[in-house]
Motif scaffolding. Sequence first.
Motif, PDB file in Angstrom:
ATOM      1  N   VAL A  85     -20.482   3.430  20.015  1.00  0.00           N
ATOM      2  CA  VAL A  85     -20.143   2.916  18.695  1.00  0.00           C
ATOM      3  C   VAL A  85     -18.644   2.658  18.657  1.00  0.00           C
ATOM      4  N   GLU A  86     -18.280   1.458  18.297  1.00  0.00           N
ATOM      5  CA  GLU A  86     -16.862   1.099  18.261  1.00  0.00           C
ATOM      6  C   GLU A  86     -16.163   1.827  17.118  1.00  0.00           C
ATOM      7  N   ALA A  87     -15.105   2.530  17.463  1.00  0.00           N
ATOM      8  CA  ALA A  87     -14.326   3.229  16.446  1.00  0.00           C
ATOM      9  C   ALA A  87     -13.377   2.236  15.789  1.00  0.00           C
ATOM     10  N   VAL A  88     -13.492   2.102  14.499  1.00  0.00           N
ATOM     11  CA  VAL A  88     -12.695   1.138  13.757  1.00  0.00           C
ATOM     12  C   VAL A  88     -11.762   1.889  12.833  1.00  0.00           C
ATOM     13  N   GLY A  89     -10.477   1.497  12.841  1.00  0.00           N
ATOM     14  CA  GLY A  89      -9.501   2.127  11.978  1.00  0.00           C
ATOM     15  C   GLY A  89      -9.500   1.514  10.597  1.00  0.00           C
ATOM     16  N   GLU A  90      -8.585   2.010   9.769  1.00  0.00           N
ATOM     17  CA  GLU A  90      -8.491   1.518   8.403  1.00  0.00           C
ATOM     18  C   GLU A  90      -7.958   0.093   8.353  1.00  0.00           C
ATOM     19  N   VAL A  91      -7.156  -0.290   9.351  1.00  0.00           N
ATOM     20  CA  VAL A  91      -6.625  -1.650   9.454  1.00  0.00           C
ATOM     21  C   VAL A  91      -7.185  -2.259  10.734  1.00  0.00           C
ATOM     22  N   SER A  92      -7.819  -3.422  10.642  1.00  0.00           N
ATOM     23  CA  SER A  92      -8.433  -4.048  11.815  1.00  0.00           C
ATOM     24  C   SER A  92      -7.358  -4.503  12.799  1.00  0.00           C
ATOM     25  N   MET A  93      -7.774  -4.692  14.053  1.00  0.00           N
ATOM     26  CA  MET A  93      -6.821  -5.085  15.095  1.00  0.00           C
ATOM     27  C   MET A  93      -6.228  -6.458  14.819  1.00  0.00           C
ATOM     28  N   ALA A  94      -7.059  -7.397  14.347  1.00  0.00           N
ATOM     29  CA  ALA A  94      -6.550  -8.740  14.054  1.00  0.00           C
ATOM     30  C   ALA A  94      -5.514  -8.696  12.931  1.00  0.00           C
ATOM     31  N   THR A  95      -5.795  -7.896  11.903  1.00  0.00           N
ATOM     32  CA  THR A  95      -4.831  -7.767  10.803  1.00  0.00           C
ATOM     33  C   THR A  95      -3.558  -7.084  11.271  1.00  0.00           C
ATOM     34  N   MET A  96      -3.697  -6.059  12.105  1.00  0.00           N
ATOM     35  CA  MET A  96      -2.514  -5.376  12.640  1.00  0.00           C
ATOM     36  C   MET A  96      -1.649  -6.333  13.435  1.00  0.00           C
ATOM     37  N   ARG A 134       0.840  -1.195   0.000  1.00  0.00           N
ATOM     38  CA  ARG A 134       0.000   0.000   0.000  1.00  0.00           C
ATOM     39  C   ARG A 134       0.877   1.247   0.000  1.00  0.00           C
ATOM     40  N   PRO A 135       0.562   2.236  -0.831  1.00  0.00           N
ATOM     41  CA  PRO A 135       1.434   3.414  -0.940  1.00  0.00           C
ATOM     42  C   PRO A 135       1.440   4.281   0.312  1.00  0.00           C
ATOM     43  N   ASN A 136       0.330   4.302   1.045  1.00  0.00           N
ATOM     44  CA  ASN A 136       0.214   5.186   2.212  1.00  0.00           C
ATOM     45  C   ASN A 136       0.055   4.369   3.494  1.00  0.00           C
ATOM     46  N   LEU A 137       0.787   3.261   3.585  1.00  0.00           N
ATOM     47  CA  LEU A 137       0.616   2.335   4.707  1.00  0.00           C
ATOM     48  C   LEU A 137       0.981   2.989   6.035  1.00  0.00           C
ATOM     49  N   TYR A 138       2.029   3.802   6.047  1.00  0.00           N
ATOM     50  CA  TYR A 138       2.476   4.428   7.303  1.00  0.00           C
ATOM     51  C   TYR A 138       1.359   5.258   7.931  1.00  0.00           C
ATOM     52  N   GLU A 139       0.674   6.067   7.120  1.00  0.00           N
ATOM     53  CA  GLU A 139      -0.413   6.881   7.636  1.00  0.00           C
ATOM     54  C   GLU A 139      -1.614   6.030   8.032  1.00  0.00           C
ATOM     55  N   GLU A 140      -1.956   5.043   7.208  1.00  0.00           N
ATOM     56  CA  GLU A 140      -3.105   4.184   7.508  1.00  0.00           C
ATOM     57  C   GLU A 140      -2.876   3.408   8.800  1.00  0.00           C
ATOM     58  N   PHE A 141      -1.673   2.892   8.965  1.00  0.00           N
ATOM     59  CA  PHE A 141      -1.383   2.078  10.149  1.00  0.00           C
ATOM     60  C   PHE A 141      -1.424   2.935  11.416  1.00  0.00           C
ATOM     61  N   SER A 142      -0.801   4.122  11.361  1.00  0.00           N
ATOM     62  CA  SER A 142      -0.789   4.980  12.546  1.00  0.00           C
ATOM     63  C   SER A 142      -2.189   5.502  12.866  1.00  0.00           C
ATOM     64  N   ASN A 143      -3.002   5.783  11.840  1.00  0.00           N
ATOM     65  CA  ASN A 143      -4.376   6.241  12.093  1.00  0.00           C
ATOM     66  C   ASN A 143      -5.248   5.140  12.693  1.00  0.00           C
ATOM     67  N   SER A 144      -4.868   3.880  12.479  1.00  0.00           N
ATOM     68  CA  SER A 144      -5.642   2.758  13.011  1.00  0.00           C
ATOM     69  C   SER A 144      -5.292   2.445  14.453  1.00  0.00           C
ATOM     70  N   ILE A 145      -4.288   3.117  15.002  1.00  0.00           N
ATOM     71  CA  ILE A 145      -3.907   2.907  16.402  1.00  0.00           C
ATOM     72  C   ILE A 145      -4.821   3.753  17.282  1.00  0.00           C
ATOM     73  N   ALA A 146      -5.606   3.090  18.114  1.00  0.00           N
ATOM     74  CA  ALA A 146      -6.557   3.760  19.026  1.00  0.00           C
ATOM     75  C   ALA A 146      -7.350   4.830  18.299  1.00  0.00           C
ATOM     76  N   PRO A 147      -8.158   4.454  17.278  1.00  0.00           N
ATOM     77  CA  PRO A 147      -8.898   5.480  16.514  1.00  0.00           C
ATOM     78  C   PRO A 147      -9.931   6.224  17.342  1.00  0.00           C
ATOM     79  N   GLN A 148     -10.315   5.682  18.502  1.00  0.00           N
ATOM     80  CA  GLN A 148     -11.291   6.379  19.329  1.00  0.00           C
ATOM     81  C   GLN A 148     -10.675   7.567  20.073  1.00  0.00           C
ATOM     82  N   ILE A 149      -9.333   7.678  20.044  1.00  0.00           N
ATOM     83  CA  ILE A 149      -8.641   8.784  20.713  1.00  0.00           C
ATOM     84  C   ILE A 149      -8.376   9.878  19.691  1.00  0.00           C
TER      85      ILE A 149
END
Length: 714
Positions: free
Chosen positions: A539-550, A320-335
């Motif tokens: 409502v559960e906040a879900v990031g671009e990458v799921s926790m199981a995939t991460m 993925r070209p923008n993996l760094y941003e997607e991965f970091s945005n998926s960390i605790a998306p509810q915060i």
Amino acid sequence: MDRGQVYAVPVLPPQPQQAQQNNDAAIEQQQNRVATVAQFHRFVNHFRQDHQFILRDKLKSNCFVNQHFLEVDLALLSAFDEELANNVRERPANYLPMFEEALKQVAKDNGFVADLDEVPDFQVLLLSNANPIPVRELDSTYVSKLVKIHGITIAAANPTAKGTHIQIMCRTCRHTKVMPVGSGITGIQLPRKCDGEPVEGTTKECPLDPYLVIHDKSRFVDMQTLKLQESADVVPVGELPRHILLSCDRYLTNQVIPGVRIAVTGIYSIFNTKPLDEIILTTFSIQNSDVAIRSSYLRVVGMQSDADGGQQEYLAISRRPNLYEEFSNSIAPQIYGSADIKKAIACLLMGGSKKILPDGMKLRGDVNVLLLGDPGTAKSQLLKFVEKVAPTAVYTSGKGSSAAGLTASVVRDPGTREFYLEAGAMVLADGGVVCIDEFDKMREEDRVAIHEAMEQQTISIAKAGITTILNSRASVLAAANPVFGRYDDMKSPGENIDFQSTILSRFDLIFIVKDEHDDARDKLLAKHVVGIHTNDKIVEAVGEVSMATMRGYISYCKNKCAPRLSPEGAQLLSSHFVDVRSRVRGMETKSAIPITVRQLEAIIRLSLSTTATENHVNEAIRLFNYSTMSAVQAQQVDGLSQNEFSTEVAKVQAYIRRRVPIGGRISTATLKDQLIEEPQNFRIPAIDRAISMLLQKEVLRFEKRRLAVVRIAN
């Protein structure tokens, strides 16, 4: 009665019909055994996959290096004979000895052993791809069946010798006999009376309990007991983790150490509740326990590392070209916010590349991060999220953690009275992350105990005659509050941070998290929090990458990737390090946060990629400047030292009190212009800080959308 073994002696001669039935049953049982051994023989000798005799070739390779065992996947046995595989699953204690006997025949028939007259015993190691059963769900229905569980080893006893065939001799008449011993944690019952035939013309006068063990002529195998604890992610909230005893023998001994996560295939068994020293060390003693209660354990027949699959999926993610941003945005998306902190946590989860120099020196590749700041800034929530998403993680609170709980402790076994190691949090998290909350609440002596674990990534133990070194290759994510509860800008970082330089230098990134008052930011934060609780339903906040995939992707990267530094990136790092050192050296006051070679290695660890180019190094330098360097330079504001800045802020407050009477109103822009102009000539940072402090003390109050200020108190 409930005894280990019961012997029955008929007092009446058997009837002819009954004797014939018993004889026919014995013949049929022997025929079934021979047929089963022959079927196992055909499986090992003739099973092919991709036109190769994989089992026979594997057995041959093991025999050539004197490794008399064979790893067999149950899926292969099911493909060959489904009924035979089911029998192994349902009655493994009966079928595994026949499987091992077949291995001896295959090795002898194909000439895999040097001495065909004395073929050694072989061991079958079973591997299963079945779904593991949680430890807390094992009950009596699984007794004597093949099960698979997974967890983390928390203790390993020293290997001992277990007898398989014991030769005993009567101390009076010298009569000898050989008695077999069952597998696992079992013992034998020595005969109470001598059953040797008397010499012609004499009478036997052997007393009760006449037999003694001849150890020199007995046969033994290695045996080791382990303690397996269920994984933290399957433990229900509010309950303690369960653990189970494992019994390993022969080639399965000395394979794991405390802190290793494994998946175990074994026979769910039971043993009586006598102390382990009477069962393991004095295996041949008489067992006269009449207690019907039995303790459970697992007799291990196969062991493998607990790893995840999904290689193709992870390769697709890596492209993925923008993996760094997607991965970091998926960390605790509810915060809300904390973008750079989340990027630093992404680097921590991935880790760097461990180096082993030619002289044997090791340089750690794991990243350590410290979050220091005001309460209510979601530090603990970030730690909790990392505990859930990291493949291996241990969460602990500094207030309730001792030095032994964090590193390792030496415990005396109540049964054997021997000492053994009990792994602590840093050892249990080997290969993962240790999340330490309330880091500032730890006692200083406990905090010093993890110095070695954080830099050398080992824990040295020298207690109770045990001298050893345990691995603690884990990243540390710590959260702490300043000395005064909240971070005080009027005081230096050294006064806010009550940590020694020795522990601060071991953190690659140090973030000062402030709860700053900003209307625009507060509105966005409130909107985000209210959005999570929309319609009174969380409502559960879900990031671009799921926790199981991460979790799986992190594990895959740690096992497969080894980042390297490009020459251009190395030159950029060298220049940056020299510049940082010169800036710190030019400060009037000594920094509470040291800048040493460790900080240069920290930036190298943060440069994550297959080959770290200048772009990756620039991002690592940006994170370092945003975190650690910001904390270092916090004692200087607009060229002023901390003391000079505090003095100027006090003068601004005094001028505002003189300029604006109680109840008076003045334009915010006009007040700032008067403070900037001569003869006051105050600096803008000092003016903003002084007004902010007066607002907090409720001396001033904003009106008309912050366009005017009103003095409301003295």
